[in-house]
Design a protein around this motif. Sequence first.
Motif, PDB file in Angstrom:
ATOM      1  N   GLY A 304       0.824  -1.198   0.000  1.00 28.06           N
ATOM      2  CA  GLY A 304       0.000   0.000   0.000  1.00 28.06           C
ATOM      3  C   GLY A 304       0.855   1.244   0.000  1.00 28.06           C
ATOM      4  N   ILE A 305       0.193   2.404  -0.029  1.00 25.25           N
ATOM      5  CA  ILE A 305       0.873   3.697  -0.103  1.00 25.25           C
ATOM      6  C   ILE A 305       0.299   4.606   0.969  1.00 25.25           C
ATOM      7  CG2 ILE A 305       1.483   5.634  -1.606  1.00 25.25           C
ATOM      8  CD1 ILE A 305       0.459   3.759  -3.962  1.00 25.25           C
ATOM      9  N   VAL A 306       1.166   5.198   1.789  1.00 26.90           N
ATOM     10  CA  VAL A 306       0.753   6.144   2.823  1.00 26.90           C
ATOM     11  C   VAL A 306       1.538   7.437   2.606  1.00 26.90           C
ATOM     12  CG1 VAL A 306       0.452   6.551   5.291  1.00 26.90           C
ATOM     13  CG2 VAL A 306       0.365   4.207   4.404  1.00 26.90           C
ATOM     14  N   PRO A 307       0.944   8.421   1.918  1.00 26.60           N
ATOM     15  CA  PRO A 307       1.687   9.643   1.601  1.00 26.60           C
ATOM     16  C   PRO A 307       1.671  10.655   2.731  1.00 26.60           C
ATOM     17  CG  PRO A 307      -0.498   9.774   0.658  1.00 26.60           C
ATOM     18  CD  PRO A 307      -0.400   8.413   1.320  1.00 26.60           C
ATOM     19  N   GLY A 308       2.723  11.463   2.785  1.00 24.75           N
ATOM     20  CA  GLY A 308       2.737  12.616   3.669  1.00 24.75           C
ATOM     21  C   GLY A 308       2.175  13.824   2.945  1.00 24.75           C
ATOM     22  N   SER A 309       2.491  15.006   3.412  1.00 26.97           N
ATOM     23  CA  SER A 309       2.050  16.236   2.755  1.00 26.97           C
ATOM     24  C   SER A 309       2.969  16.547   1.580  1.00 26.97           C
ATOM     25  CB  SER A 309       2.087  17.392   3.748  1.00 26.97           C
ATOM     26  OG  SER A 309       3.438  17.668   4.098  1.00 26.97           O
ATOM     27  N   GLY A 311       5.290  18.434   1.366  1.00 29.31           N
ATOM     28  CA  GLY A 311       6.652  18.772   1.756  1.00 29.31           C
ATOM     29  C   GLY A 311       7.248  17.747   2.693  1.00 29.31           C
ATOM     30  N   ASP A 312       6.622  16.576   2.758  1.00 26.71           N
ATOM     31  CA  ASP A 312       7.065  15.576   3.727  1.00 26.71           C
ATOM     32  C   ASP A 312       7.243  14.228   3.041  1.00 26.71           C
ATOM     33  OD1 ASP A 312       7.791  14.581   6.180  1.00 26.71           O
ATOM     34  OD2 ASP A 312       5.979  15.284   7.204  1.00 26.71           O
ATOM     35  N   ARG A 313       7.863  13.291   3.748  1.00 25.32           N
ATOM     36  CA  ARG A 313       8.118  11.976   3.163  1.00 25.32           C
ATOM     37  C   ARG A 313       6.835  11.162   3.064  1.00 25.32           C
ATOM     38  NH1 ARG A 313      10.540  12.226   8.049  1.00 25.32           N
ATOM     39  NH2 ARG A 313      12.592  12.490   7.102  1.00 25.32           N
ATOM     40  N   SER A 314       6.876  10.118   2.232  1.00 24.98           N
ATOM     41  CA  SER A 314       5.776   9.179   2.064  1.00 24.98           C
ATOM     42  C   SER A 314       6.314   7.768   2.230  1.00 24.98           C
ATOM     43  CB  SER A 314       5.132   9.346   0.687  1.00 24.98           C
ATOM     44  OG  SER A 314       4.583  10.643   0.524  1.00 24.98           O
ATOM     45  N   TYR A 315       5.402   6.806   2.335  1.00 30.00           N
ATOM     46  CA  TYR A 315       5.824   5.436   2.619  1.00 30.00           C
ATOM     47  C   TYR A 315       5.130   4.425   1.722  1.00 30.00           C
ATOM     48  CZ  TYR A 315       7.928   7.366   6.829  1.00 30.00           C
ATOM     49  OH  TYR A 315       8.693   8.104   7.683  1.00 30.00           O
ATOM     50  N   ALA A 373      -0.435  22.220   7.530  1.00 34.36           N
ATOM     51  CA  ALA A 373      -1.853  21.935   7.747  1.00 34.36           C
ATOM     52  C   ALA A 373      -2.107  20.456   8.006  1.00 34.36           C
ATOM     53  CB  ALA A 373      -2.665  22.395   6.544  1.00 34.36           C
ATOM     54  N   TYR A 374      -1.053  19.640   7.876  1.00 33.42           N
ATOM     55  CA  TYR A 374      -1.202  18.192   8.021  1.00 33.42           C
ATOM     56  C   TYR A 374      -0.517  17.676   9.280  1.00 33.42           C
ATOM     57  CZ  TYR A 374      -3.236  17.713   3.396  1.00 33.42           C
ATOM     58  OH  TYR A 374      -4.085  17.807   2.322  1.00 33.42           O
ATOM     59  N   LYS A 375      -0.937  16.504   9.715  1.00 30.68           N
ATOM     60  CA  LYS A 375      -0.307  15.854  10.854  1.00 30.68           C
ATOM     61  C   LYS A 375       1.092  15.371  10.481  1.00 30.68           C
ATOM     62  CE  LYS A 375      -4.660  14.231  12.886  1.00 30.68           C
ATOM     63  NZ  LYS A 375      -5.435  13.070  13.382  1.00 30.68           N
ATOM     64  N   ASP A 376       1.871  15.072  11.486  1.00 26.82           N
ATOM     65  CA  ASP A 376       3.230  14.548  11.309  1.00 26.82           C
ATOM     66  C   ASP A 376       3.129  13.108  10.809  1.00 26.82           C
ATOM     67  OD1 ASP A 376       5.768  13.502  11.540  1.00 26.82           O
ATOM     68  OD2 ASP A 376       6.152  14.334  13.525  1.00 26.82           O
ATOM     69  N   ILE A 377       3.544  12.871   9.567  1.00 25.29           N
ATOM     70  CA  ILE A 377       3.418  11.545   8.976  1.00 25.29           C
ATOM     71  C   ILE A 377       4.224  10.504   9.745  1.00 25.29           C
ATOM     72  CG2 ILE A 377       5.279  11.971   7.316  1.00 25.29           C
ATOM     73  CD1 ILE A 377       2.115   9.797   6.783  1.00 25.29           C
ATOM     74  N   ASP A 378       5.353  10.901  10.310  1.00 24.17           N
ATOM     75  CA  ASP A 378       6.155   9.935  11.074  1.00 24.17           C
ATOM     76  C   ASP A 378       5.438   9.504  12.355  1.00 24.17           C
ATOM     77  OD1 ASP A 378       8.249   9.839   9.251  1.00 24.17           O
ATOM     78  OD2 ASP A 378       9.190  11.621  10.087  1.00 24.17           O
ATOM     79  N   ARG A 379       4.698  10.418  12.950  1.00 24.36           N
ATOM     80  CA  ARG A 379       3.906  10.071  14.142  1.00 24.36           C
ATOM     81  C   ARG A 379       2.769   9.121  13.760  1.00 24.36           C
ATOM     82  NH1 ARG A 379       3.182  12.636  19.079  1.00 24.36           N
ATOM     83  NH2 ARG A 379       2.043  11.228  20.464  1.00 24.36           N
ATOM     84  N   VAL A 380       2.156   9.382  12.616  1.00 30.43           N
ATOM     85  CA  VAL A 380       1.105   8.487  12.125  1.00 30.43           C
ATOM     86  C   VAL A 380       1.661   7.077  11.943  1.00 30.43           C
ATOM     87  CG1 VAL A 380      -0.375   7.961  10.128  1.00 30.43           C
ATOM     88  CG2 VAL A 380      -0.282  10.296  11.036  1.00 30.43           C
ATOM     89  N   MET A 381       2.834   6.991  11.306  1.00 30.31           N
ATOM     90  CA  MET A 381       3.432   5.682  11.058  1.00 30.31           C
ATOM     91  C   MET A 381       3.824   4.983  12.368  1.00 30.31           C
ATOM     92  SD  MET A 381       3.129   5.345   7.862  1.00 30.31           S
ATOM     93  CE  MET A 381       4.066   3.831   7.669  1.00 30.31           C
ATOM     94  N   GLU A 382       4.304   5.747  13.322  1.00 28.76           N
ATOM     95  CA  GLU A 382       4.647   5.179  14.627  1.00 28.76           C
ATOM     96  C   GLU A 382       3.410   4.589  15.293  1.00 28.76           C
ATOM     97  OE1 GLU A 382       5.977   6.857  19.013  1.00 28.76           O
ATOM     98  OE2 GLU A 382       6.554   7.976  17.229  1.00 28.76           O
ATOM     99  N   ASN A 383       2.297   5.304  15.193  1.00 28.60           N
ATOM    100  CA  ASN A 383       1.064   4.861  15.841  1.00 28.60           C
ATOM    101  C   ASN A 383       0.462   3.609  15.190  1.00 28.60           C
ATOM    102  OD1 ASN A 383       1.117   6.866  17.771  1.00 28.60           O
ATOM    103  ND2 ASN A 383      -0.214   8.251  16.635  1.00 28.60           N
ATOM    104  N   GLN A 384       0.817   3.356  13.932  1.00 29.71           N
ATOM    105  CA  GLN A 384       0.238   2.189  13.271  1.00 29.71           C
ATOM    106  C   GLN A 384       1.297   1.129  12.955  1.00 29.71           C
ATOM    107  OE1 GLN A 384      -1.706   3.248   9.605  1.00 29.71           O
ATOM    108  NE2 GLN A 384       0.196   3.652   8.544  1.00 29.71           N
TER     109      GLN A 384
END
Length: 402
Positions: A304-309, A311-315, A373-384
């Motif tokens: 799957g794909i989990v993008p950041g904003s 200006g941020d990294r994606s996974y 305007a977006y959440k911290d993608i690294d925090r999202v990834m840590e939480n999941q």
Amino acid sequence: MAIQMTLNKGRVPVRIWTREVEYAALQQLENLSRLPILEDPIAVMPDVHLGTGATVGTVIPTRSAIIPAAVGVDIGCGMNALRLDLEARHLPDNLAGLRAAIEAAVPVGFGQHRRSLLRERVHGQTPLNLAARLDVIVGRHPELLKMQRRFNETWRCQLGTLGSGNHFIELCLDEAQGLWIMLHSGSRGIGNIIGRHFIAAARKDMGRHLHALPDKDLAYLSEGSSLFDDYLEAVSWAQDYALENRRLMLELVLQALVPYLPPFQVQGEAISCHHNYVSREVHAGQSLYITRKGAIRAGAGELGIVPGSMGDRSYIVRGLGHPAAYCSSAHGAGRRMSRSEAKRRYTRRDLVSQTRGIECRKDGGVLDEIPGAYKDIDRVMENQADLVEVVHTLRQVLCVKG
């Protein structure tokens, strides 16, 4: 991490993979959990935020009903990503020309393809037999024709177009400096029309029972009715349309890259995933309708794909098949503020600063998409971390916005 919070105020529990949930979103989740059609817990992803009727970042299991507003109006919206056999060193020093070429190849915003291109690419029978299938749906719901001027021409001409808002096309580099194409779009105007029509139909169908719901946007269609069957057919069509839309965009982007890059080949199959959709699935031995509103399927081994904003990294991720999440994952960073709040709080100078080093629009027209305007993608990834594992980390070097 695992489930961090559980609400037990409704008919079913609400399992949440984060503690960062705004009050209004918690209220929406409580409202949703009170619906009489729910018998199984709701799963909430770490990118959760306020939505229409139901929160974005929510997985809703139902056994004999579907909530059209929970699926939403950008039916089948999702992501595609593919890797090329090129590296960062193959990119030109200045990416402005490459961005202009992509923007010329793929209409953005309200843009669509010319009729001449339509005849060349999708004349007559469209892929997935879209035209014939849509005729059947419109035959049962002729009101759809009244919701868009030049209905049949528009849906065809919008195949292979980006749209606006948070939709994007990006060139990214992975941890080995390998080059990727990643894009995000959905079912365009026709998906919006189908979504709005059936949301209104669900409200009307519930009649005097509508007032008993905590929110009229939680109106649902019950299995066994012709309207339910028609919605399933229409939503399936819109999801297929979104798939074809992204496939055509990938084809157009690849063609646009040719004059700017050395000869290249695609490595492997494109990764593709919806994140606004409904599907019939079996979980814990039960056949359920799973509505993923801002969530992707993350079954064991599924990519799957989990993008950041912008200006941020994606996974790029591989699903772990977590049963309590109905084999799901967050679909991105998730907004932490509304578009109007982002425009109020940030300036164009902030946008330039937060997208430094990325070839992209830096004007006021995309200020509502500023990374802040977006959440911290690294925090999202840590939480999941119990929902998916990271396969590749991508950072964008070019971003096309609608």
